[in-house]
Design a protein around this motif. Structure first.
Motif, short mmCIF file in Angstrom:
data_model
loop_
_atom_site.label_atom_id
_atom_site.label_comp_id
_atom_site.label_asym_id
_atom_site.label_seq_id
_atom_site.Cartn_x
_atom_site.Cartn_y
_atom_site.Cartn_z
N PHE A 95 49.61 64.27 22.47
CA PHE A 95 49.22 64.83 21.17
C PHE A 95 50.16 66.06 20.84
N CYS A 96 50.88 65.97 19.69
CA CYS A 96 51.76 67.06 19.42
C CYS A 96 51.98 67.26 17.87
N ASN A 97 52.29 68.13 17.39
CA ASN A 97 52.77 68.57 16.02
C ASN A 97 54.26 68.16 15.71
N ARG A 98 54.75 68.25 14.46
CA ARG A 98 56.11 68.14 14.31
C ARG A 98 56.88 69.13 14.84
N GLU A 99 56.75 70.55 14.75
CA GLU A 99 57.38 71.50 15.44
C GLU A 99 57.42 71.31 16.94
N GLU A 100 55.98 71.05 17.50
CA GLU A 100 56.39 71.01 19.14
C GLU A 100 57.13 69.79 19.52
N ALA A 101 57.12 68.72 18.64
CA ALA A 101 57.91 67.49 19.10
C ALA A 101 59.53 67.90 18.69
N LEU A 102 59.73 68.59 17.90
CA LEU A 102 61.25 68.94 17.64
C LEU A 102 61.85 69.94 18.92
N LEU A 103 60.81 70.82 19.23
CA LEU A 103 61.08 71.70 20.27
C LEU A 103 61.09 71.05 21.64
N TRP A 104 60.38 70.00 21.99
CA TRP A 104 60.34 69.30 22.95
C TRP A 104 61.73 68.46 23.11
N GLY A 105 62.20 67.81 22.00
CA GLY A 105 63.28 67.13 21.89
C GLY A 105 64.69 68.01 21.86
N GLU A 106 64.45 69.14 21.60
CA GLU A 106 65.44 70.08 21.39
C GLU A 106 66.63 69.51 20.40
N CYS A 107 65.99 69.33 19.17
CA CYS A 107 66.80 68.68 18.27
C CYS A 107 66.15 68.94 16.70
N ARG A 108 66.79 68.62 15.81
CA ARG A 108 66.54 68.97 14.37
C ARG A 108 65.84 67.92 13.54
N LEU A 167 63.24 64.27 13.19
CA LEU A 167 62.03 63.71 13.76
C LEU A 167 62.30 62.77 14.35
N ALA A 168 63.30 61.80 14.07
CA ALA A 168 63.71 60.57 14.45
C ALA A 168 64.07 60.90 15.88
N LYS A 169 65.02 61.65 16.07
CA LYS A 169 65.26 62.18 17.48
C LYS A 169 64.27 62.83 18.41
N ALA A 170 63.34 63.27 17.92
CA ALA A 170 62.41 63.70 18.60
C ALA A 170 61.45 62.74 19.00
N VAL A 171 61.19 61.85 18.04
CA VAL A 171 60.19 60.72 18.62
C VAL A 171 61.03 59.88 19.92
N ASN A 172 62.19 59.76 19.86
CA ASN A 172 62.86 59.11 21.15
C ASN A 172 62.76 60.02 22.16
N LYS A 173 62.69 61.24 22.32
CA LYS A 173 62.72 62.19 23.42
C LYS A 173 60.98 62.08 24.00
N VAL A 174 60.13 61.86 22.86
CA VAL A 174 58.73 61.85 23.22
C VAL A 174 58.45 60.62 23.73
N ARG A 175 59.06 59.59 23.52
CA ARG A 175 58.77 58.07 24.18
C ARG A 175 59.18 58.05 25.47
N GLN A 176 60.24 58.85 25.91
CA GLN A 176 60.72 58.72 27.18
C GLN A 176 59.53 59.20 28.21
N LYS A 177 58.64 60.18 27.82
CA LYS A 177 57.45 60.70 28.66
C LYS A 177 56.16 60.35 28.33
N ALA A 178 55.92 59.47 27.12
CA ALA A 178 54.42 59.19 26.69
C ALA A 178 54.50 57.84 26.34
N ARG A 179 53.33 57.17 26.88
CA ARG A 179 53.51 55.40 26.57
C ARG A 179 52.82 55.32 25.30
N SER A 180 52.13 56.22 24.86
CA SER A 180 51.86 56.35 23.42
C SER A 180 51.71 57.78 23.18
N PHE A 181 51.74 57.94 21.55
CA PHE A 181 51.60 59.30 21.11
C PHE A 181 51.03 59.36 19.79
#
Length: 331
Positions: free
Chosen positions: A214-227, A229-243
């Protein structure tokens, strides 16, 4: 059938909530929209300035709000935390008991000071938190209840625990116990500051991956180190089987492991966003452990979050939880 739907672990904090103007945050040098850890002296200083203002006291802690929501919706919850034997600790333990949440606090509690969270709500409904963890900062593997954890469908941990040198390895150990016992793992990033300042610790907790994030938009962008949301989603998918990525007034994105789903937000005028993400997670976990699809769970969570942001405080009344579930089922 598992004994518990959700085994949560997180900080035990008593929330003290105040309505404040933006000028107060500026004058006091408080960073708006973030959770900031402070010492007892700093929290006391802020409280002295707010002493004449009306406040609301409630049981808090991010993961606690989530497991309490799950319990009031009809799920079975257990919560591992650390509170003291002071008056605040008594209040906190009683709040869990009233919600029907099993907890390690039923055992003798240690001397010390129970943690407190000063929640400041500005006119735009944004929540800003200054937290003194107190004894909660010492949460460790000693507070884990492996038998209850192994008898749960989900382990759910809050990202705030990453700040504690003893709690962080406790979460890692809980994740290992869960995986060995076939218990699904869930994690909330909890706050942008956790991703921004404690990234290495979060990476240690996530390890090879979690079943649900579970995360919000800002947390996802920070985790993905990107600007984007599409890129952040790809980074989150690398570590979360669902989200789940919550998007405020734009709703949420839910990935069920195969497909991405857009969940609409319920249109309301927010008074207080404190606890919105916690409520979303609690309703979502209730949904997927009670025969709802990920889409249905997302829609139910969106409705539940819309209810809590129109009240002050991170939780609803018992009747409001029941009414929210009945409203959703009646659609």
């Amino acid at each position: 059938m598992k004994k518990y739907d959700v085994y949560g672990m997180g900080n035990a904090l008593v929330d003290m909530e105040f309505e404040v103007p933006d000028a107060f945050l500026e004058t006091m040098g408080v960073e708006k929209g973030f959770m900031t850890l402070v010492d007892e002296e700093r929290q006391f200083e802020l409280l002295e300035y707010l002493r004449s203002e009306r406040s609301v006291r409630s049981g808090g802690g991010s993961a606690a709000n989530t497991v309490v929501a799950n319990a009031f919706f009809g799920g079975k919850s257990f919560y591992t935390c650390l509170a003291s034997n002071d008056e605040m600790g008594d209040f906190y333990a009683q709040e869990l008991v009233r919600a029907g949440v099993g907890t390690n606090l039923a055992e003798r509690r240690a001397d010390g000071v129970t943690g407190k969270c000063l929640v400041m709500i500005t006119p735009d409904a944004e929540r800003t938190m200054n937290t003194y963890l107190g004894i909660s900062e010492s949460l460790s593997v000693e507070q884990l209840c492996p038998e209850e954890l192994s008898e749960s469908e989900f382990l759910y941990a809050e990202g705030y625990l990453v700040t504690s040198p003893s709690a962080r390895p406790a979460v890692v150990e809980a994740m290992n116990i869960a995986r060995s016992a076939g218990v699904k793992t869930a994690l909330s990033f909890s706050d942008p500051s956790m991703v921004k300042y404690f990234r290495l610790g979060l990476e240690e907790i996530v390890g090879e991956g979690v079943d649900l994030l579970f995360c919000n938009r800002e947390e996802a962008l920070l985790w993905g180190e990107c600007r984007t949301l599409a890129k952040a989603v790809n980074k989150v998918r690398q570590k979360a089987r669902s989200f789940v990525i919550t998007l405020g007034s734009e709703g949420a994105l839910v990935f069920d492991g195969d497909d991405m789903h857009e969940i609409d937000a319920c249109r309301v005028t927010p008074l207080d966003t404190n606890g919105a993400g916690d409520m979303f997670a609690g309703a979502f976990l209730y949904g997927i452990t009670h025969s709802m699809s990920y889409v249905q769970a997302g829609e139910f969570a969106s409705l539940a979050a819309s209810k809590v942001v129109t009240t002050f405080g991170p939780r609803l009344t018992p009747a409001q939880y029941a009414q929210t579930l009945a409203e959703f089922k009646g659609r």
